[in-house]
Design a protein around this motif. Sequence first.
Motif, mmCIF file in Angstrom:
data_model
loop_
_atom_site.group_PDB
_atom_site.id
_atom_site.type_symbol
_atom_site.label_atom_id
_atom_site.label_comp_id
_atom_site.label_asym_id
_atom_site.label_seq_id
_atom_site.Cartn_x
_atom_site.Cartn_y
_atom_site.Cartn_z
ATOM 1 N N ALA A 1 4.016 9.148 69.330
ATOM 2 C CA ALA A 1 4.461 10.495 68.962
ATOM 3 C C ALA A 1 3.230 11.371 68.782
ATOM 4 O O ALA A 1 2.293 10.991 68.080
ATOM 5 N N ARG B 1 12.188 13.084 67.466
ATOM 6 C CA ARG B 1 12.057 14.503 67.120
ATOM 7 C C ARG B 1 12.895 14.869 65.896
ATOM 8 O O ARG B 1 12.486 15.701 65.099
ATOM 9 N N THR C 1 5.777 15.547 71.145
ATOM 10 C CA THR C 1 5.857 14.805 72.392
ATOM 11 C C THR C 1 6.050 13.333 72.070
ATOM 12 O O THR C 1 5.326 12.773 71.250
ATOM 13 N N VAL C 2 7.028 12.728 72.708
ATOM 14 C CA VAL C 2 7.321 11.311 72.485
ATOM 15 C C VAL C 2 7.120 10.578 73.813
ATOM 16 O O VAL C 2 7.736 10.928 74.819
ATOM 17 N N GLN D 1 15.282 7.353 77.553
ATOM 18 C CA GLN D 1 14.124 8.119 77.077
ATOM 19 C C GLN D 1 14.580 9.358 76.300
ATOM 20 O O GLN D 1 13.991 9.721 75.294
ATOM 21 N N THR D 2 15.667 9.977 76.744
ATOM 22 C CA THR D 2 16.180 11.166 76.058
ATOM 23 C C THR D 2 16.656 10.827 74.653
ATOM 24 O O THR D 2 16.378 11.558 73.702
ATOM 25 N N GLU E 1 13.583 10.188 72.489
ATOM 26 C CA GLU E 1 12.941 11.445 72.111
ATOM 27 C C GLU E 1 13.742 12.178 71.045
ATOM 28 O O GLU E 1 13.163 12.724 70.091
ATOM 29 N N GLY F 1 11.263 6.197 66.725
ATOM 30 C CA GLY F 1 11.371 5.851 68.145
ATOM 31 C C GLY F 1 11.301 4.350 68.365
ATOM 32 O O GLY F 1 12.044 3.789 69.181
#
Length: 142
Positions: A109, A72, A90-91, A64-65, A68, A53
């Motif tokens: 994370a 992930r 969760t990020v 942000q998407t 993430e 990230g």
Amino acid sequence: MKRVGDQTGQILIWTTLMIVTFFAFVALAIDAGFFYQYKRRMQTAADSAAMAGALELKDPSITQTQLETAARNDAALNGFTHGSNSIAVTVLRPPTSGFYSGKNGFVEAIITHPHPTYFARIFNVVSSSSNFDTATVRARAV
């Protein structure tokens, strides 16, 4: 010849009790060892996800998407896929806890996953409401 107090069989009873106690301690040690090893694997995945990230932050137009997704995907490469087997990755940008809380150049994370114990439930050490069998790890990166 009859012994005084007729204590025959006492050794068998004590030996049986000690063997059961010994196996209970060994079983709990095995559970603790597996849990510790599992948390280490989770921490490696969280560190890797936070670093992925943070590397995405080099692009100023990152959303942000996208951040993430990158984090992930990296956690999934380490065996912790978000949404499968009750795993939650969760990020957060910026982090909401710790020393770097609120600093926009950092990524956090968090991986949470229930990890069942094998022997602790047999000996009724762990109730279903306790969090002994749920691991949560956090990592932050810049």
